[in-house]
Design an enzyme around this catalytic site. Structure first.
Site, PDB file in Angstrom:
ATOM      1  CG  ASP A  74      -1.909   0.947   0.996  1.00  0.00           C
ATOM      2  OD1 ASP A  74      -2.992   0.844   0.275  1.00  0.00           O
ATOM      3  OD2 ASP A  74      -1.775   2.178   1.609  1.00  0.00           O
ATOM      4  CB  THR A  75       1.753   3.499  -2.316  1.00  0.00           C
ATOM      5  OG1 THR A  75       2.697   2.393  -2.504  1.00  0.00           O
ATOM      6  CG2 THR A  75       2.493   4.977  -2.335  1.00  0.00           C
TER       7      THR A  75
END
Length: 203
Positions: A74-75
């Site tokens: 996840d960013t």
């Protein structure tokens, strides 16, 4: 490229993450998952990013039970304590880029890898400095497809790169999957035989 590529399950629909795993010589099977990505009250950006990556990994295991190792990530883009997610519409793109214009922000990418009952995660944090962006460019960029599936409404590998003055950290991490940390996790779990070694956090 490896003579006998290792196969992994990628719990993400991101073509950038798929291509980055290909750089490690891996065969990638995409099995994307959707989870509630609402940030909890009082949750730090770091904890939020890690929680989403870990939850995506667990969800992929529970939903698909793949035989291959699972890679999830996840960013998030962080300006101060504010997390800037993927824009839902043109107005959100414009608002987000105006916030980032001329400012320093952080890009955090958490990656979680699991295999045969063992799981590890890591968090990579980069700093990005945007030059001032004029309104005409923001308007034109908002009319393209590029910003709409990206945290912070921009992609470092796309047209927005011309306004990134400096970065400190991981280019691949800003793209969505930090290769150094990912290779390290894969090696620690004996999924690949190459890469850096250092113990990371268990899920």
């Amino acid at each position: 490229m490896l003579a006998n590529p290792v196969s992994v399950c990628l719990a993400s629909a991101s073509p950038r993450r798929r291509d980055l795993l290909h750089q490690l010589g891996l065969t990638v099977h995409v099995q994307a998952v959707d989870i509630d990505e609402t940030r909890r009250h009082g949750e730090s950006p770091q904890d939020y990013c890690v929680r989403l990556a870990v939850q995506k990994n667990r969800t992929a295991f529970e939903r698909f039970n793949p035989t291959q190792p699972i890679v999830a990530a996840d960013t998030i883009v962080v300006l101060g304590d504010q997390t800037l997610g993927k824009p839902l519409n043109r107005e959100a793109v414009i608002q987000t880029l105006k916030q980032l214009s001329g400012q320093r922000h952080q890009v955090m990418t958490a990656v979680a890898v699991s295999h045969r009952g063992h799981a590890l995660y890591d968090l990579q944090i980069s700093e990005v400095c945007f030059a001032p962006i004029d309104d005409k460019w923001i308007q034109a960029y908002a009319d393209t497809e590029e910003p709409y599936d990206k945290a912070g409404a921009y992609g470092i590998q796309g047209a927005a790169a011309c306004f990134i003055a400096t970065i400190s950290g991981s280019y691949s991490g800003i793209m969505g999957l930090p290769l150094f940390e990912t290779a390290r996790l894969l090696r620690q779990l004996d999924i690949i035989a190459y890469g850096p070694q250092q113990q990371q956090q268990t899920l």
